[in-house]
Each structure stands twice: as structure tokens, then as C-alpha cells.
Motif scaffolding. Structure first.
Motif, mmCIF file in Angstrom:
data_model
loop_
_atom_site.group_PDB
_atom_site.id
_atom_site.type_symbol
_atom_site.label_atom_id
_atom_site.label_comp_id
_atom_site.label_asym_id
_atom_site.label_seq_id
_atom_site.Cartn_x
_atom_site.Cartn_y
_atom_site.Cartn_z
ATOM 1 N N ALA A 49 0.871 -1.189 -0.088
ATOM 2 C CA ALA A 49 0.081 -0.078 -0.008
ATOM 3 C C ALA A 49 0.829 1.135 -0.150
ATOM 4 N N VAL A 50 1.938 1.188 0.802
ATOM 5 C CA VAL A 50 3.024 2.443 0.801
ATOM 6 C C VAL A 50 3.488 2.707 -0.555
ATOM 7 N N LEU A 51 3.981 1.447 -1.083
ATOM 8 C CA LEU A 51 4.652 1.702 -2.376
ATOM 9 C C LEU A 51 3.784 2.139 -3.421
ATOM 10 N N LEU A 110 4.189 -0.952 -9.712
ATOM 11 C CA LEU A 110 4.262 -2.514 -10.043
ATOM 12 C C LEU A 110 4.764 -3.357 -8.917
ATOM 13 N N ALA A 111 5.891 -2.729 -8.124
ATOM 14 C CA ALA A 111 6.589 -3.414 -7.193
ATOM 15 C C ALA A 111 5.298 -3.491 -6.195
ATOM 16 N N GLY A 112 4.603 -2.430 -5.827
ATOM 17 C CA GLY A 112 3.756 -2.363 -4.616
ATOM 18 C C GLY A 112 2.550 -3.648 -4.955
ATOM 19 N N THR A 113 2.207 -3.657 -6.232
ATOM 20 C CA THR A 113 1.261 -4.628 -6.713
ATOM 21 C C THR A 113 1.834 -6.055 -6.510
ATOM 22 N N ALA A 114 3.100 -6.199 -6.658
ATOM 23 C CA ALA A 114 3.573 -7.699 -6.568
ATOM 24 C C ALA A 114 3.647 -7.939 -5.023
ATOM 25 N N VAL A 157 7.800 -12.412 -10.243
ATOM 26 C CA VAL A 157 8.574 -12.450 -11.478
ATOM 27 C C VAL A 157 8.235 -11.583 -12.482
ATOM 28 N N LYS A 158 6.658 -11.631 -12.604
ATOM 29 C CA LYS A 158 6.124 -10.831 -13.928
ATOM 30 C C LYS A 158 6.607 -9.248 -13.753
ATOM 31 N N MET A 159 6.168 -8.904 -12.634
ATOM 32 C CA MET A 159 6.331 -7.321 -12.010
ATOM 33 C C MET A 159 7.905 -7.001 -12.353
ATOM 34 N N GLY A 160 8.803 -8.059 -11.692
ATOM 35 C CA GLY A 160 10.100 -7.716 -11.833
ATOM 36 C C GLY A 160 10.665 -7.478 -13.259
ATOM 37 N N ILE A 161 10.361 -8.512 -14.282
ATOM 38 C CA ILE A 161 10.483 -8.215 -15.516
ATOM 39 C C ILE A 161 9.846 -6.891 -16.128
ATOM 40 N N ALA A 162 8.741 -6.334 -15.567
ATOM 41 C CA ALA A 162 8.231 -5.297 -15.920
ATOM 42 C C ALA A 162 8.940 -4.068 -15.454
ATOM 43 N N ILE A 163 9.279 -4.296 -14.138
ATOM 44 C CA ILE A 163 10.124 -3.200 -13.724
ATOM 45 C C ILE A 163 11.300 -3.004 -14.293
ATOM 46 N N TYR A 196 1.356 5.499 -19.013
ATOM 47 C CA TYR A 196 1.918 5.187 -17.807
ATOM 48 C C TYR A 196 0.715 5.149 -17.023
ATOM 49 N N ALA A 197 -0.222 5.996 -17.103
ATOM 50 C CA ALA A 197 -1.535 5.886 -16.042
ATOM 51 C C ALA A 197 -2.165 4.845 -16.384
ATOM 52 N N ILE A 198 -2.491 4.479 -17.752
ATOM 53 C CA ILE A 198 -3.177 3.156 -18.007
ATOM 54 C C ILE A 198 -2.492 1.891 -17.315
ATOM 55 N N VAL A 199 -1.048 1.868 -17.320
ATOM 56 C CA VAL A 199 -0.503 0.721 -16.926
ATOM 57 C C VAL A 199 -0.802 0.574 -15.578
ATOM 58 N N GLY A 200 -0.640 1.818 -14.725
ATOM 59 C CA GLY A 200 -0.952 1.772 -13.340
ATOM 60 C C GLY A 200 -2.309 1.362 -12.945
ATOM 61 N N ALA A 201 -3.439 1.892 -13.750
ATOM 62 C CA ALA A 201 -4.675 1.489 -13.293
ATOM 63 C C ALA A 201 -4.844 0.055 -13.668
ATOM 64 N N ILE A 202 -4.203 -0.598 -14.560
ATOM 65 C CA ILE A 202 -4.496 -1.909 -14.773
ATOM 66 C C ILE A 202 -3.742 -2.804 -13.599
ATOM 67 N N ALA A 203 -2.666 -2.324 -12.959
ATOM 68 C CA ALA A 203 -2.220 -2.985 -11.649
ATOM 69 C C ALA A 203 -3.307 -2.875 -10.674
ATOM 70 N N LEU A 204 -3.768 -1.677 -10.616
ATOM 71 C CA LEU A 204 -4.840 -1.343 -9.451
ATOM 72 C C LEU A 204 -5.849 -2.483 -9.589
ATOM 73 N N LEU A 205 -6.294 -2.676 -10.839
ATOM 74 C CA LEU A 205 -7.369 -3.352 -11.283
ATOM 75 C C LEU A 205 -7.092 -4.774 -10.799
ATOM 76 N N THR A 206 -5.960 -5.247 -11.254
ATOM 77 C CA THR A 206 -5.575 -6.731 -10.639
ATOM 78 C C THR A 206 -5.667 -6.862 -9.408
ATOM 79 N N LEU A 207 -5.270 -5.762 -8.482
ATOM 80 C CA LEU A 207 -5.543 -6.103 -7.044
ATOM 81 C C LEU A 207 -7.055 -6.194 -6.732
ATOM 82 N N ARG A 208 -7.916 -5.318 -7.556
ATOM 83 C CA ARG A 208 -9.294 -5.108 -6.869
ATOM 84 C C ARG A 208 -9.948 -6.293 -7.472
ATOM 85 N N THR A 209 -9.787 -6.756 -8.867
ATOM 86 C CA THR A 209 -10.485 -8.034 -9.187
ATOM 87 C C THR A 209 -9.653 -9.271 -8.906
#
Lengths: 117, 85
Positions: A8-10, A50-54, A64-70, B40-53
Motif C-alpha cells: 500500500a505504501v509503495l 508495479l513493485a507494490g502490486t507484486a 517474477v512478472k512484475m520484476g521483468i516489467a520493472i 503510464y497512467a493506464i498501466v498503473g490503472a491495470i495494476a490496481l485493477l489486478t488487485l481489485r478483481t
């Protein structure tokens, strides 16, 4: 649990940086300074998101996927910003009128500024 | 309203700022940079949607979008170098 908190912080920090990049893109005076806002702030911001999502998902696959993306992000964002800025310089896009340092002057051909406007 | 919704709203605001610059921006390079920020904003939004769904397949979409965004910006750079303003 602790991974959720770190994630959440990241993510919060990264989204804040992307918002700063948007404000900078709107407010800064010329192409080259705006390019700096997008390249640095938004690139780092997206990498943090992306790091926070991972972290928040917490599986090995996501890591792994987010590491490659970063890694792709850190290679791609500065290179593409540099390509756009250099192409704009070659095409004769005018500099900000208060710019004092022009490191590419004499090294890169460009048309005269007043002709390009 | 959760924190993820708040993050999506902030990303939408950032996307809107990019659109404003893409419409106003005097040169082609401005529009290319604004398109970069929108991606970049779209990629961030997809990441957040991954968390939400529960659709973890969105992670692959993020990978592909990052790679294709890089290629798209490089080719836009070639276009900017050819003609401007």
C-alpha cells in the motif's frame, strides 16, 4: 499482512509521483523540461506501483512478472524520453526563452529557431 | 470508497492532465510525451485493477503494455525527427 502494508505504501508513493508528473507536464515551459517530468517522475512512479502490486499479491508468479516489467520500465523510460527530446531538438523545437545552458549546441544540427516557429 | 478507488481516481486525473497537454501542446514532441504519460497512467490503472478483481491474467497485460509502449515511443521519436510543429 506486513506485505500488504508495504504494498500500500509503495503504490501510494508511486501514484503520487505519477500525479506530480501530470502536473509538471501541464505546467512546465518547454518540451525538454516537460520530458524530464514524464521520464523521471512517471517512470519511477510506475515502477513503484508495479513493485507494490507484486507485494500486495504476494505470489512468486506476480513477483517474477512484475520484476521483468520493472526492469523493462527502467530501461525503456529514460531511453524513450531521450529519443523524443533529441528528435525535438533536431527538428528545431524552440527552447524556453530563459534557458541558459545548451549542451547540444554545435554537436547536433538544427534549423534556426525563428524559422522553425 | 477504498484506497484502491482513490488511487484509480488520482490516476484518472493524471490521465486527464496528459490529455490536456496532448490537445494543447504546440509541437509533435509534446504530444508524444503526453501519450507516454497517458500510457503510464493506464498501466498503473491495470495494476490496481489486478488487485481489485481476481483476474491475475492482467499481469501479462502489464508486461506486454510496458514493452509495446517503449517501442511505440521510439517510433514516435522517428516521426518527430522527420517533421515538427
Amino acid at each position: 499482512m506486513i506485505l500488504d502494508l508495504i504494498g500500500a505504501v509503495l503504490i501510494g508513493l508511486g501514484i503520487f509521483l505519477v500525479l506530480l508528473a501530470g502536473i509538471g507536464l501541464l505546467r512546465f515551459p518547454d518540451v525538454f523540461i516537460r520530458s524530464s517530468a514524464t521520464t523521471k517522475a512517471a517512470g519511477l512512479g510506475i515502477a513503484l506501483v508495479l513493485a507494490g502490486t507484486a507485494c500486495a499479491i504476494g505470489t512468486g508468479e506476480a513477483a517474477v512478472k512484475m520484476g521483468i516489467a520493472i526492469v523493462l520500465q527502467f530501461i525503456g523510460a529514460p531511453v524513450s524520453g531521450h529519443v523524443i527530446a533529441r528528435a525535438a531538438y533536431r527538428a528545431g523545437t524552440p527552447l524556453w526563452d530563459r534557458t541558459t545552458v545548451d549542451d547540444l549546441q554545435g554537436f547536433v544540427e538544427r534549423p534556426h529557431e525563428l524559422e522553425a516557429r | 470508497m477504498t484506497l484502491i478507488d482513490l488511487g484509480l481516481a488520482v490516476l484518472a486525473l493524471s490521465f486527464a492532465l496528459g490529455i490536456v497537454r496532448a490537445v494543447r501542446g504546440p509541437s509533435v514532441a509534446d504530444r508524444a510525451i503526453a501519450a507516454d504519460l497517458c500510457l503510464y497512467a493506464i498501466v498503473g490503472a491495470i495494476a490496481l485493477l489486478t488487485l481489485r478483481t481476481t483476474y491475475r491474467e492482467f499481469l501479462d497485460v502489464i508486461l506486454i503494455a510496458t514493452l509495446l509502449g517503449f517501442l511505440a515511443t521510439i517510433s514516435l521519436g522517428a516521426l518527430v525527427g522527420r517533421r515538427d510543429s
